[in-house]
Design a protein around this motif. Sequence first.
Motif, PDB file in Angstrom:
ATOM      1  N   PRO A 116       0.792  -1.230   0.000  1.00  0.00           N
ATOM      2  CA  PRO A 116       0.000   0.000   0.000  1.00  0.00           C
ATOM      3  C   PRO A 116       0.822   1.276   0.000  1.00  0.00           C
ATOM      4  O   PRO A 116       0.365   2.322  -0.478  1.00  0.00           O
ATOM      5  CB  PRO A 116      -0.838  -0.119   1.285  1.00  0.00           C
ATOM      6  N   GLN A 117       2.044   1.215   0.530  1.00  0.00           N
ATOM      7  CA  GLN A 117       2.861   2.420   0.581  1.00  0.00           C
ATOM      8  C   GLN A 117       3.323   2.864  -0.804  1.00  0.00           C
ATOM      9  O   GLN A 117       3.599   4.042  -1.023  1.00  0.00           O
ATOM     10  CB  GLN A 117       4.061   2.189   1.505  1.00  0.00           C
ATOM     11  N   PHE A 118       3.399   1.919  -1.746  1.00  0.00           N
ATOM     12  CA  PHE A 118       3.766   2.296  -3.111  1.00  0.00           C
ATOM     13  C   PHE A 118       2.615   3.017  -3.809  1.00  0.00           C
ATOM     14  O   PHE A 118       2.819   3.759  -4.762  1.00  0.00           O
ATOM     15  CB  PHE A 118       4.162   1.055  -3.919  1.00  0.00           C
TER      16      PHE A 118
ATOM     17  N   GLU B  13      11.468   6.039   3.237  1.00  0.00           N
ATOM     18  CA  GLU B  13      10.508   5.611   4.259  1.00  0.00           C
ATOM     19  C   GLU B  13      10.006   4.193   3.986  1.00  0.00           C
ATOM     20  O   GLU B  13       9.786   3.413   4.916  1.00  0.00           O
ATOM     21  CB  GLU B  13       9.331   6.588   4.302  1.00  0.00           C
ATOM     22  N   ILE B  14       9.842   3.866   2.708  1.00  0.00           N
ATOM     23  CA  ILE B  14       9.399   2.517   2.355  1.00  0.00           C
ATOM     24  C   ILE B  14      10.465   1.491   2.736  1.00  0.00           C
ATOM     25  O   ILE B  14      10.163   0.428   3.296  1.00  0.00           O
ATOM     26  CB  ILE B  14       9.075   2.441   0.848  1.00  0.00           C
ATOM     27  N   ILE B  15      11.709   1.810   2.443  1.00  0.00           N
ATOM     28  CA  ILE B  15      12.802   0.904   2.802  1.00  0.00           C
ATOM     29  C   ILE B  15      12.896   0.757   4.317  1.00  0.00           C
ATOM     30  O   ILE B  15      13.106  -0.344   4.843  1.00  0.00           O
ATOM     31  CB  ILE B  15      14.139   1.411   2.218  1.00  0.00           C
ATOM     32  N   ARG B  16      12.715   1.848   5.036  1.00  0.00           N
ATOM     33  CA  ARG B  16      12.740   1.794   6.501  1.00  0.00           C
ATOM     34  C   ARG B  16      11.617   0.917   7.035  1.00  0.00           C
ATOM     35  O   ARG B  16      11.812   0.156   7.984  1.00  0.00           O
ATOM     36  CB  ARG B  16      12.630   3.220   7.067  1.00  0.00           C
ATOM     37  N   TYR B  17      10.444   1.000   6.396  1.00  0.00           N
ATOM     38  CA  TYR B  17       9.308   0.164   6.808  1.00  0.00           C
ATOM     39  C   TYR B  17       9.664  -1.319   6.685  1.00  0.00           C
ATOM     40  O   TYR B  17       9.393  -2.116   7.595  1.00  0.00           O
ATOM     41  CB  TYR B  17       8.084   0.480   5.952  1.00  0.00           C
ATOM     42  N   ILE B  18      10.285  -1.683   5.570  1.00  0.00           N
ATOM     43  CA  ILE B  18      10.670  -3.079   5.372  1.00  0.00           C
ATOM     44  C   ILE B  18      11.716  -3.500   6.396  1.00  0.00           C
ATOM     45  O   ILE B  18      11.620  -4.571   7.017  1.00  0.00           O
ATOM     46  CB  ILE B  18      11.199  -3.295   3.935  1.00  0.00           C
TER      47      ILE B  18
ATOM     48  N   SER C 242      12.367   1.881  -7.470  1.00  0.00           N
ATOM     49  CA  SER C 242      11.517   2.437  -8.518  1.00  0.00           C
ATOM     50  C   SER C 242      10.125   1.805  -8.553  1.00  0.00           C
ATOM     51  O   SER C 242       9.212   2.335  -9.191  1.00  0.00           O
ATOM     52  CB  SER C 242      12.189   2.271  -9.888  1.00  0.00           C
ATOM     53  N   GLY C 243       9.955   0.682  -7.898  1.00  0.00           N
ATOM     54  CA  GLY C 243       8.657   0.019  -7.868  1.00  0.00           C
ATOM     55  C   GLY C 243       8.696  -1.151  -6.908  1.00  0.00           C
ATOM     56  O   GLY C 243       9.761  -1.524  -6.393  1.00  0.00           O
ATOM     57  N   HIS C 244       7.546  -1.732  -6.642  1.00  0.00           N
ATOM     58  CA  HIS C 244       7.471  -2.828  -5.680  1.00  0.00           C
ATOM     59  C   HIS C 244       8.358  -4.006  -6.086  1.00  0.00           C
ATOM     60  O   HIS C 244       9.203  -4.458  -5.309  1.00  0.00           O
ATOM     61  CB  HIS C 244       6.021  -3.295  -5.534  1.00  0.00           C
ATOM     62  N   GLY C 245       8.161  -4.502  -7.291  1.00  0.00           N
ATOM     63  CA  GLY C 245       8.941  -5.648  -7.735  1.00  0.00           C
ATOM     64  C   GLY C 245      10.424  -5.362  -7.766  1.00  0.00           C
ATOM     65  O   GLY C 245      11.242  -6.198  -7.374  1.00  0.00           O
TER      66      GLY C 245
END
Length: 306
Positions: free
Chosen positions: A42-44, A53-58, A79-82
């Motif tokens: 959902p963050q993407f 922030e997304i990397i920190r979440y993971i 650059s994207g989820h995958g």
Amino acid sequence: MRKSVFIGGASRSGTTMLGAMLGSHSLMFATPESQFKFDVAPQFDASAFTPKEIIRYIKDHPRFRLWNFEVDEPSLDSSGHGALIRSIVDQYAGWKDKGAARFWIDHTPVNLRHSDFLNQHYPDCLYIHIIRDGRAVMASQFSLDWGSNDPVFAALKWIEPLCVGMACESAFPDRCLRVHYEQLVLHPEEECKRICKFLGVYYEPGMIRGEGFDVPAFTKSNHQLVGQLPLPERIDHWKKTLKTEQIQIFEIMTFDLLPMLGYPKVSQGFQPKPSEIRQAWLLFKGAVQYLTIDRWRLKRRLSKKN
């Protein structure tokens, strides 16, 4: 590009065992479960989150912390989820000296709930749907500090992954392979050869020992048999541990799914479903055990880990 192989099935169906077998192949490597890849999705879709922030979440996700390795943030592709998950997996493969492996084996049980999502972000991926006798799944979960504690909830927890797994088989008939746990245990070499043929690689004899996966310390007590030759006596062990009433209720609540999948029922004749009050009572008792005894057992396991 490394191909992604997503194994899915009911919890305690042998997803980890199969992941360890495939991870033993010289061209494959298996990672610990990666539920975080779905939780971060959902963050993407929300512009409020930056790549950092997304990397920190993971990195802060409990399931990723079980991987027990540090990512090199500057070299990640966000650059994207995958792209992000693949780059994390690539780093992990290098850390495990499997950088040349052609296949990433992901044995997260809930994978097939999201097979369409995975197809969108990993368009070259393959799926393996592993099925195990639901009564054996129930008996295995009963012995743990998580999962179902009553036959009604156990039936629901078995039916749901079975349905999404069959849907994946239907949606991606050429890219989804069904494997039965019992056949994998009874005939590990033949089944591993069949899986290797599906993946387009040669079979390696060492696969059947399942030594290609380091079980995280936190889950080792739940996977004590991983890394050993499959034990055929485990197939019918549920007959010794489950009560007659538990078996009967499970067989009623799963309708004719068991015999249609090759698992004969123990109960004879057509059995009526328990009343809704009876079902609610069983669910209530199971929930109480989960919130009391199982929580206490889980806290003990956590304290030993720390």
